[in-house]
Design a protein around this motif. Structure first.
Motif, short mmCIF file in Angstrom:
data_model
loop_
_atom_site.label_atom_id
_atom_site.label_comp_id
_atom_site.label_asym_id
_atom_site.label_seq_id
_atom_site.Cartn_x
_atom_site.Cartn_y
_atom_site.Cartn_z
N ARG A 306 0.72 -1.12 0.24
CA ARG A 306 0.08 -0.08 0.14
C ARG A 306 1.00 1.28 0.07
O ARG A 306 2.00 1.12 0.41
N VAL A 307 0.20 2.52 -0.34
CA VAL A 307 0.82 3.56 -0.39
C VAL A 307 -0.14 4.26 0.79
O VAL A 307 -1.24 4.34 0.54
N GLY A 322 -3.69 1.11 -3.16
CA GLY A 322 -3.42 -0.31 -2.75
C GLY A 322 -4.28 -1.03 -2.28
O GLY A 322 -5.32 -0.67 -1.46
N THR A 323 -4.61 -2.23 -2.48
CA THR A 323 -5.60 -3.01 -2.10
C THR A 323 -5.07 -3.76 -0.81
O THR A 323 -5.81 -4.53 -0.16
N THR A 329 -4.53 -5.58 -10.84
CA THR A 329 -6.07 -5.45 -10.70
C THR A 329 -6.63 -4.51 -11.90
O THR A 329 -7.85 -4.50 -12.14
N GLY A 330 -5.56 -3.81 -12.72
CA GLY A 330 -6.07 -3.15 -13.75
C GLY A 330 -5.60 -1.61 -13.81
O GLY A 330 -4.88 -1.15 -12.79
N ALA A 337 -8.20 0.74 -5.34
CA ALA A 337 -8.60 -0.49 -5.95
C ALA A 337 -7.37 -1.28 -6.91
O ALA A 337 -7.51 -2.38 -7.64
N VAL A 338 -6.35 -0.44 -6.91
CA VAL A 338 -4.98 -1.09 -7.63
C VAL A 338 -4.33 -1.76 -6.72
O VAL A 338 -3.91 -1.52 -5.78
N GLY A 339 -4.02 -3.01 -7.41
CA GLY A 339 -2.95 -3.84 -6.92
C GLY A 339 -1.40 -3.46 -6.78
O GLY A 339 -0.81 -3.31 -8.20
#
Length: 371
Positions: A306-307, A322-323, A329-330, A337-339
């Motif tokens: 995560r950030v 970060g998830t 994740t896209g 929602a970003v991995g």
């Protein structure tokens, strides 16, 4: 929805995704973000997700990169990426074009980039690079790629203060930052110190006794203990240190020389958002960056994938991106929602951007902060 709320639908103009009406200009009037990206929506600006390699296609998003680590952004909007795996530094122009600044993977000898892992820009726009395997701090000319040694003789060790920096042995240099006066600061990760090069070219210690541990908050930084420090960030006269082994972010007042913890409670793990930053658990944070006004910091909470960010107005920690899982994740989706896989580099830019290096997915992300 984690991250910043989406404020408007994206508008595509000349390859940029943006918010209608916004425009940022560089020092020469060159558009940096035509129409501006949507705040809180992250997009890839370099690399191909899940495809590590070393290519140099015309567009950075069509090029394979390897182990992106340190990132730095210039006043004209040019992004520099240090690739540890490729012994390479590349730049990404505001139109997305990729250029190789220097590539030394097949180079041999003492005058080669080996494993560049952090980068910063000095007041003249030259790159300063920490190279952990070469055990050197380099100055890199962004125009011709030429190298100059600023510190390090290539040997592993932690030289005493007063040693000419170019003759000093260094112990695992990792993070680097440059002050407004041109002073170069860097960390010696396994030397457990934050060092700098003084005006005579000599090596000095800013923080850390050389003994792995935690101590010294509220007192002189030079008498404090740090543990395996990583990245550095500067904002409003304060040097922020990713005190990775202590799972904390420390702040050094460069005028007073004092040190304090501004995030992390020393317990390795993950704490929920909305709590005081110094009561929150972090998980081996590798880097930190501050906005130019010094009003907030962003933390690469590396092993939490995560950030995090801390606005000093509230001193409450929040997840910005970060998830919590490294899987891709896209692209062009909400930051929450970003991995992101083991984020190792973060930097803010003069136009309200945040850049994040993602070594697991071999990409670099960009997001407009929107505040």
């Amino acid at each position: 929805m984690n991250g910043l709320a989406r404020l408007a639908d994206p508008v595509v103009r000349a390859g940029f995704v943006g918010l209608a009406g916004a425009l940022a200009l560089g020092s020469c009037g060159e558009p940096i973000a035509v129409v501006g990206d949507v705040p809180g929506i992250m997009r890839i600006v370099a690399g191909i997700p899940g495809m590590s390699g070393e290519t140099a296609e015309p567009q950075a998003t069509d090029s394979r990169i390897g182990d992106p680590a340190g990132v730095a952004i210039s006043s004209d909007g040019r992004l520099y990426v240090a690739e540890g795996l490729n012994s390479r530094i590349v730049s990404v122009a505001s139109n997305g074009a990729l250029a190789v600044v220097r590539a030394d993977r097949l180079c041999s000898g003492s005058g080669c980039l080996d494993e560049p892992n952090d980068a910063a820009l000095d007041p003249e726009g030259r790159l300063v690079v920490a190279d952990r395997s070469a055990r050197r701090i380099w100055r890199v000319d962004p125009d011709d790629g030429s190298l100059t040694v600023l510190a390090g003789n290539g040997l592993n060790g932690s030289a005493p203060d007063g040693t000419p920096a170019t003759e000093a042995s260094l112990r695992d240099p990792r993070g680097v930052a440059v002050g407004g006066d041109g002073t170069v600061y860097f960390t010696e990760r396994t030397g457990h110190r934050v060092r700098y090069i003084d005006g005579t070219g000599a090596l000095r210690t800013l923080a850390g006794t050389g003994v792995d541990g935690f101590s010294g908050d509220g007192g002189p930084a030079a008498e404090a203990q740090v543990s395996t420090p990583g990245g550095l960030g500067i904002g409003a006269g304060v040097l922020y240190v990713a005190d990775s082994g202590n799972d904390r972010i420390r702040a050094i007042d460069l005028d007073a020389g004092s040190i304090a913890t501004v995030a992390g409670n020393g317990v390795r793990g993950y704490s929920a958002d909305g709590v005081p930053a110094t009561q929150s658990a972090l998980n081996f944070p590798e880097d930190v960056t501050a906005t130019e006004d010094g009003r907030r910091i962003f933390i690469a909470d590396t092993q939490n994938h995560r950030v995090r960010h801390v606005p000093f107005e509230t001193n409450l920690i929040e997840t910005f991106a970060g998830t919590g899982a490294p899987e891709f994740t896209g692209d062009q989706i909400d930051a929450g929602a970003v991995g992101i896989g083991f984020p190792s580099g973060v930097t803010t830019g003069p136009f309200g951007f945040l850049f994040v290096s993602d070594p697991v997915n071999d990409v670099v992300w960009r997001v407009v902060l929107g505040f």
